[in-house]
Design a protein around this motif. Structure first.
Motif, PDB file in Angstrom:
ATOM      1  N   ARG A   1     -10.644   3.207  -1.734  1.00  0.00           N
ATOM      2  CA  ARG A   1     -10.197   2.388  -0.853  1.00  0.00           C
ATOM      3  C   ARG A   1     -10.212   1.198  -0.067  1.00  0.00           C
ATOM      4  O   ARG A   1     -10.600   0.515  -0.659  1.00  0.00           O
ATOM      5  CB  ARG A   1     -11.219   4.074   0.130  1.00  0.00           C
ATOM      6  CG  ARG A   1     -10.627   5.082  -0.430  1.00  0.00           C
ATOM      7  CD  ARG A   1      -9.457   5.418  -0.846  1.00  0.00           C
ATOM      8  NE  ARG A   1      -8.314   5.590   0.342  1.00  0.00           N
ATOM      9  CZ  ARG A   1      -7.917   6.716   1.267  1.00  0.00           C
ATOM     10  NH1 ARG A   1      -8.844   7.363   1.332  1.00  0.00           N
ATOM     11  NH2 ARG A   1      -6.991   6.354   1.635  1.00  0.00           N
ATOM     12  N   GLY A   2      -8.898   0.690  -0.180  1.00  0.00           N
ATOM     13  CA  GLY A   2      -8.363  -0.131   0.695  1.00  0.00           C
ATOM     14  C   GLY A   2      -8.052  -1.625  -0.296  1.00  0.00           C
ATOM     15  O   GLY A   2      -7.973  -2.677   0.052  1.00  0.00           O
TER      16      GLY A   2
ATOM     17  N   GLU B   1       1.441   4.053  -4.030  1.00  0.00           N
ATOM     18  CA  GLU B   1       2.062   2.542  -3.916  1.00  0.00           C
ATOM     19  C   GLU B   1       3.384   2.743  -5.057  1.00  0.00           C
ATOM     20  O   GLU B   1       4.423   1.771  -4.800  1.00  0.00           O
ATOM     21  CB  GLU B   1       0.717   1.753  -4.426  1.00  0.00           C
ATOM     22  CG  GLU B   1       0.007   1.273  -3.664  1.00  0.00           C
ATOM     23  CD  GLU B   1      -0.993   2.201  -3.090  1.00  0.00           C
ATOM     24  OE1 GLU B   1      -1.334   3.149  -3.672  1.00  0.00           O
ATOM     25  OE2 GLU B   1      -2.089   2.747  -1.976  1.00  0.00           O
TER      26      GLU B   1
ATOM     27  N   THR C   1      -2.221   8.222   0.982  1.00  0.00           N
ATOM     28  CA  THR C   1      -3.021   8.272  -0.023  1.00  0.00           C
ATOM     29  C   THR C   1      -4.354   9.722   0.544  1.00  0.00           C
ATOM     30  O   THR C   1      -5.032  10.750  -0.647  1.00  0.00           O
ATOM     31  CB  THR C   1      -4.466   7.346  -0.086  1.00  0.00           C
ATOM     32  OG1 THR C   1      -2.991   6.027  -0.074  1.00  0.00           O
ATOM     33  CG2 THR C   1      -5.593   7.372  -1.347  1.00  0.00           C
TER      34      THR C   1
ATOM     35  N   SER D   1       0.378  -1.161  -0.122  1.00  0.00           N
ATOM     36  CA  SER D   1      -0.339  -0.037  -0.058  1.00  0.00           C
ATOM     37  C   SER D   1       0.837   1.237   0.018  1.00  0.00           C
ATOM     38  O   SER D   1       2.149   1.160   0.442  1.00  0.00           O
ATOM     39  CB  SER D   1      -0.841   0.193   1.785  1.00  0.00           C
ATOM     40  OG  SER D   1      -2.333  -1.433   1.378  1.00  0.00           O
TER      41      SER D   1
ATOM     42  N   THR E   1      -5.487  -2.069  -2.083  1.00  0.00           N
ATOM     43  CA  THR E   1      -4.244  -3.449  -1.876  1.00  0.00           C
ATOM     44  C   THR E   1      -4.637  -4.813  -1.322  1.00  0.00           C
ATOM     45  O   THR E   1      -4.626  -5.789  -2.130  1.00  0.00           O
ATOM     46  CB  THR E   1      -3.435  -2.644  -0.868  1.00  0.00           C
ATOM     47  OG1 THR E   1      -2.814  -1.670  -1.411  1.00  0.00           O
ATOM     48  CG2 THR E   1      -2.633  -3.153  -0.819  1.00  0.00           C
TER      49      THR E   1
HETATM   50  N1  ASP Z   1      -3.609   3.125  -0.482  1.00  0.00           N
HETATM   51  C1  ASP Z   1      -4.901   3.130  -0.737  1.00  0.00           C
HETATM   52  C2  ASP Z   1      -5.975   3.282   0.659  1.00  0.00           C
HETATM   53  O1  ASP Z   1      -5.746   3.759   1.371  1.00  0.00           O
HETATM   54  C3  ASP Z   1      -5.165   1.518  -1.454  1.00  0.00           C
HETATM   55  C4  ASP Z   1      -4.946   0.501   0.435  1.00  0.00           C
HETATM   56  O2  ASP Z   1      -4.462   1.429   1.002  1.00  0.00           O
HETATM   57  O3  ASP Z   1      -5.563  -0.553   0.135  1.00  0.00           O
HETATM   58  O4  ASP Z   1      -7.120   3.876   0.263  1.00  0.00           O
END
Ligand code: ASP
Ligand code: MG
Length: 405
Positions: free
Chosen positions: A150-151, A74, A47, A41, A153
């Motif tokens: 979001r999230g 990333e 982000t 990430s 990864t």
């Molecule tokens: N960097 C991205 C986020 O903060 C993806 C991740 O962290 O999974 O959403």
């Protein structure tokens, strides 16, 4: 020799020291004889910082450019982790999502993976390298760079693990696993050693913040065992696996809480076929995800429909309902963002009567009013006043015998 996908979240690669610790761990895994694919990430809250920058230069967020911007986070991590691996004597090469062959649809900021073509990752593995892949991103069928939400990864890691037929996908984070409740709310929460995919889906969907919901769905579909664990202590964490038929299931495994939703009630709705369809079609067309839905028994041909949406969608959802109200002849639309939801999740619920009764008794004994109820075969959720949610979680955790000794 196993093939392990190791995903490191933002806090796990938050600064140079953390990145070196990650590289050392990957080196240890390799030294033990396993092959590793690393997925990273963006560092820390990078982000969010990029999103703020975007807001500072433009009142709108052009989705294509936003994706181009956010994927930079990333990209920084992958290059730094790869360099740190080199410093540990581990040969590696970094790859963007596009280079890793992650092909998505064209829906910027929440793209879905259509196809995995990880040829370069396979080649890197065959050459004895540790591939380090930038999470959260892919390339669309129109050849534009996209992000997976979001999230995302977690999704990258599971998708790669599935495509490469990895033995396990390890998700490293700043907590030591999945807990029977949020440890910040319940001090006696316990780490769960093993959770089934179905339970984890319910936990992720009702407030468990450890894994992105889509990644659990993907893992279940492809039977990829997940291991959620800490990159600070490196101790074994929680395994998320196929339900094991030989195991006696816990009646209730976890109590979750969520205060990210708001409630909308459309009152005085004529009780006729097609009315609910019109309302929810309109919300769907606006791209609004609806969660719990309750319709009352009708009285004199009229009924009320209540449902929950993400607080961030409340304004758009209310506006849409106001418009449909006229069309369907409803009396009024009201909203309430001072609610929260508490849920109990457990695969053993299916075969144990009395779970619902104990939940409701526990809430009532503590003077907590239930405003909405919804169930699945392995979950019961209640909507409450937001300020009663934490107390409800603690009481339920005790009542279902989950408190650590
Ligand atoms: N960097 C991205 C986020 O903060 C993806 C991740 O962290 O999974 O959403
Ligand atoms: Mg993150």
């Amino acid at each position: 020799m196993a093939l392990i996908v190791q995903k490191f979240g933002g806090t796990s690669v938050g600064d140079a020291e953390r990145i070196r610790a990650v590289a050392e761990h990957v080196a240890r895994t390799r030294a033990a004889g396993d092959d590793v694919v690393v997925v990273v990430s963006a560092m820390g809250k990078f982000t969010d910082d990029l999103l703020r920058l975007a807001d500072d230069v433009s009142p709108t967020r052009p989705p294509r450019e936003l994706d181009m911007l956010l994927t930079a986070g990333e990209r920084i991590s992958m290059a730094l982790v790869s360099m740190a691996l080199g410093a540990c004597g581990v040969e590696s090469a970094s790859f963007t999502g596009s280079q890793a062959g992650i092909i998505t649809n064209t829906e910027h900021t929440r793209a879905k993976i259509l196809e995995m073509r990880p040829d370069r990752i396979r080649e890197a593995l065959a050459a004895g390298l540790v591939p380090v892949v930038a999470g959260f991103q892919g390339v669309s069928t129109e050849r534009d760079i996209t992000t997976l939400g979001r999230g995302g990864t977690d999704v990258t890691a599971v998708a790669l693990a599935a495509a490469l037929k990895a033995d396990v996908c390890e998700i490293y984070t700043d907590v030591t696993g999945v807990f029977s409740a949020d440890p910040r709310v319940v001090t006696k929460a316990r780490r769960l050693a093993k959770v089934s995919f179905d339970e984890m889906l319910e936990i992720a969907a009702t407030g468990g913040r450890v894994l992105m919901l889509r990644s659990v769905e993907l893992a279940r579909r492809h039977s990829v065992p997940l291991h959620v664990r800490s990159s600070f202590t490196w101790e074994p964490g929680t395994w998320i696996v196929e339900e094991d038929p030989t195991m006696e299931e816990a009646v209730v495994s976890a109590v979750t809480d969520d205060t990210s939703e708001a409630k909308i009630t459309v009152g005085g709705v004529p009780d006729r076929p097609g009315i609910a369809a019109k309302l929810f079609r309109r919300l769907a067309d606006e791209g609004i995800n609806v969660d719990m839905i309750v319709q009352n028994t009708s009285l004199n041909g009229m009924t009320d429909i209540s449902f929950t949406v993400a607080k961030t969608d409340l304004a758009a959802a209310t506006a849409a309902c106001e418009e449909v109200k006229v069309e369907i002849g409803a009396a009024q639309v009201t909203s309430d963002d001072d609610i929260g939801r508490v849920s109990i999740v457990g695969a053993g619920m299916k075969s144990n009567p009395g779970v619902t009764a104990l939940m409701f008794e526990t809430l009532s004994e503590n003077g907590i009013n239930i405003e909405m109820i919804s169930t699945s075969s392995i979950r019961i959720s209640c909507v409450l006043r937001a300020d009663r949610v934490e107390a409800a979680v603690r009481h339920l955790h005790t009542a279902f015998g989950l408190d650590a000794a």
